[in-house]
Write a protein that holds these residues in place. Sequence first.
Motif, PDB file in Angstrom:
ATOM      1  N   ARG A 152       0.163   4.816   0.299  1.00 47.95           N
ATOM      2  CA  ARG A 152      -0.346   3.860  -0.682  1.00 47.95           C
ATOM      3  C   ARG A 152       0.509   3.937  -1.951  1.00 47.95           C
ATOM      4  O   ARG A 152       1.022   5.011  -2.297  1.00 47.95           O
ATOM      5  CB  ARG A 152      -1.800   4.178  -1.040  1.00 47.95           C
ATOM      6  CG  ARG A 152      -2.779   3.920   0.083  1.00 47.95           C
ATOM      7  CD  ARG A 152      -4.226   4.048  -0.423  1.00 47.95           C
ATOM      8  NE  ARG A 152      -5.162   3.919   0.684  1.00 47.95           N
ATOM      9  CZ  ARG A 152      -5.607   4.927   1.406  1.00 47.95           C
ATOM     10  NH1 ARG A 152      -5.219   6.156   1.134  1.00 47.95           N
ATOM     11  NH2 ARG A 152      -6.449   4.741   2.398  1.00 47.95           N
ATOM     12  N   SER A 182      -0.649   3.888  -4.852  1.00 45.72           N
ATOM     13  CA  SER A 182      -1.351   4.796  -5.772  1.00 45.72           C
ATOM     14  C   SER A 182      -0.933   6.252  -5.505  1.00 45.72           C
ATOM     15  O   SER A 182      -0.730   7.021  -6.449  1.00 45.72           O
ATOM     16  CB  SER A 182      -2.865   4.638  -5.632  1.00 45.72           C
ATOM     17  OG  SER A 182      -3.244   4.870  -4.292  1.00 45.72           O
ATOM     18  N   THR A 183      -0.777   6.608  -4.234  1.00 47.51           N
ATOM     19  CA  THR A 183      -0.363   7.968  -3.870  1.00 47.51           C
ATOM     20  C   THR A 183       1.074   8.215  -4.328  1.00 47.51           C
ATOM     21  O   THR A 183       1.395   9.251  -4.927  1.00 47.51           O
ATOM     22  CB  THR A 183      -0.455   8.153  -2.335  1.00 47.51           C
ATOM     23  OG1 THR A 183      -1.760   7.802  -1.912  1.00 47.51           O
ATOM     24  CG2 THR A 183      -0.138   9.575  -1.908  1.00 47.51           C
ATOM     25  N   ALA A 228       1.247   8.552  -8.085  1.00 51.02           N
ATOM     26  CA  ALA A 228       0.719   9.847  -8.546  1.00 51.02           C
ATOM     27  C   ALA A 228       1.729  10.956  -8.294  1.00 51.02           C
ATOM     28  O   ALA A 228       1.928  11.831  -9.149  1.00 51.02           O
ATOM     29  CB  ALA A 228      -0.598  10.142  -7.828  1.00 51.02           C
TER      30      ALA A 228
END
Lengths: 76, 197
Positions: free
Chosen positions: A50, A52-53, A56
């Motif tokens: 993802r 988002s992963t 991060a």
Amino acid sequence: VGFESEYSVTVHLDELLEAKRMTLAQLSDLADITVVNLSILKNGRAKAIRFSTLAALCRVLDCQPGDLLTWTDTKE
Amino acid sequence: VTHKPSWTAGFLYRLSILLLVFTAGFGLFVVAGAILGFGAGGNDVAVHTTVDADRVDELPPGTVGPDTFDVVVRVRDASAEQLRWFAIRDLPPGIVVIVVLWLIRGLLKSVRDGDPFVARNVTRLRILAGVVLIGIPLANLLTSIFAGELAASADLVGPPLQLALPGNALLGGLAILVLSEVFAEGLRLRADLEGTV
């Protein structure tokens, strides 16, 4: 050298962790990603990641997506 | 499993087992009858046969009907051979029903356990479609052959061979086949999801 997935994409999590002198557990805490998911990623068993992963990981490891992932043409 | 299985899934699963036991019990009874020819000399059998329309009296004037009519002749004190054919005649549909119920039981069990999107269910649905598309016409054909043998043993003309795919079996089989592909796609999506970090 990281683990290559079935799609010829290599995740260089080990090298980045080593460069940052960080453990998987610490990365898990800082990036808010489970150790299980990080292990899947590290061992080349992930089928998708993802944004988002990825974001991060890049934030915590202070790197670009290209530093984390490389693709090798295995057909050659 | 993160949720409690629904009451309906549990109920349907138990119902499928009950129907399976009942049908298997009936099937065993039929097989025993076929092997042992029980009741010979004291039993009646219903024989399906056809009679020409001109032998049927008192049809209303102007009746437009077929050349022959399907009738059932009751043979009293049937021989052991007739009882055997009578029992064997009902076996093919019984086997189809048992296979279908067994597959449905497996599907319902996986639903009850909260994990229906598995490769085994795709296989179950494909087999189920095959049984409906091929098994039902085959069972009908075999039943008509056995009914013909039964009629011949009673010196009667048997019903015509059934060499057709019933419309409802065709539609039902295709619907199940589509469902199996939906499950296969669901399985692929699940694998992708589980591999996403």
